[in-house]
Design an enzyme around this catalytic site. Structure first.
Site, PDB file in Angstrom:
ATOM      1  N   ALA A 167      76.070  90.969 130.018  1.00 33.37           N
ATOM      2  CA  ALA A 167      75.318  91.139 131.268  1.00 33.37           C
ATOM      3  C   ALA A 167      75.679  92.444 131.961  1.00 33.37           C
ATOM      4  CB  ALA A 167      75.589  89.963 132.201  1.00 33.37           C
ATOM      5  N   CYS A 168      76.921  92.909 131.767  1.00 30.44           N
ATOM      6  CA  CYS A 168      77.374  94.145 132.408  1.00 30.44           C
ATOM      7  C   CYS A 168      76.854  95.385 131.692  1.00 30.44           C
ATOM      8  CB  CYS A 168      78.895  94.176 132.462  1.00 30.44           C
ATOM      9  SG  CYS A 168      79.672  94.186 130.824  1.00 30.44           S
ATOM     10  N   GLY A 169      76.239  95.207 130.515  1.00 36.29           N
ATOM     11  CA  GLY A 169      75.719  96.329 129.756  1.00 36.29           C
ATOM     12  C   GLY A 169      76.581  96.701 128.563  1.00 36.29           C
TER      13      GLY A 169
END
Length: 204
Positions: A167-169
């Site tokens: 989700a943070c990349g």
């Protein structure tokens, strides 16, 4: 093939009592659907949330999906006399933590008991199933890996997370396992184990 054999056993969860621990990570939203699936299998699922988990997904959501009160507090404020971390662990057929953050894994490995969920780890007498979900750097950190080894050495199960984009990349190993692998791990806990504890000598 292994998973197909697993489902072929017809291992059901009807009337099983499952403690469903939830620690604070973005994968909490997946955990809610996994909990619902266990409920649909006929199990009684009791959600136990950390305070950080409750910031990601409302306890009301877990209560509605399970039909049980979502537990957060170490002390019962209703004056019923029940000691949650003792009474709930006595009832459970299996105890799982999904998602299991680096923090909750560290608490379990170190025997730290500073909230309801971590206190229940010490009160529960059976193996606990941990489903890690965290940033790949955190999962690969030597401290986390050492904590996982300690848990496994005590007989607990730590199910390897998947690789992918987070989700943070970031990308790497740390994603919560997909539903099929989750359900396989839970049902595997109830498989017949006729050779458990036996020694086998193989000759050729």
């Amino acid at each position: 093939m292994v998973k197909q054999t697993c489902w072929g056993y017809g291992i059901g969860l009807k009337e099983r009592v499952i403690l469903f621990g939830v620690s604070g990570g973005i994968a909490c939203y997946k955990a809610a659907s996994y909990l619902r699936a266990l409920k649909n299998e006929g199990a009684r699922v009791i959600p136990v949330l950390t305070k950080n988990a409750a910031r990601f997904v409302s306890p009301l959501t877990f209560s509605a999906l399970s039909g049980e009160e979502a537990r957060l507090d170490l002390f019962n404020g209703e004056g019923s006399g029940e000691i949650p971390h003792i009474e709930l662990t006595k009832k459970a057929d299996v105890f799982l933590v999904c998602p299991a953050t680096a923090n909750i894994i560290a608490k379990a490995a170190g025997g730290i008991a500073d909230d309801l969920l971590s206190t229940m780890f010490l009160a529960y007498k059976g193996p606990i199933l941990f489903f890690p979900s965290m940033n790949p750097a955190m999962y690969g950190n030597p401290a986390t890996q050492e904590n996982i080894k300690r848990l496994r050495a005590r007989g607990h199960m730590v199910i390897e997370p998947e690789e992918g984009k987070m989700a943070c990349g970031d990308a790497g190993k740390g994603r919560l396992v997909e539903f099929e692998d989750f359900m396989y791990a839970v049902k595997h806990h109830f498989f017949p184990k006729p050779l458990l504890g036996k020694k086998v000598l193989v000759t050729a």
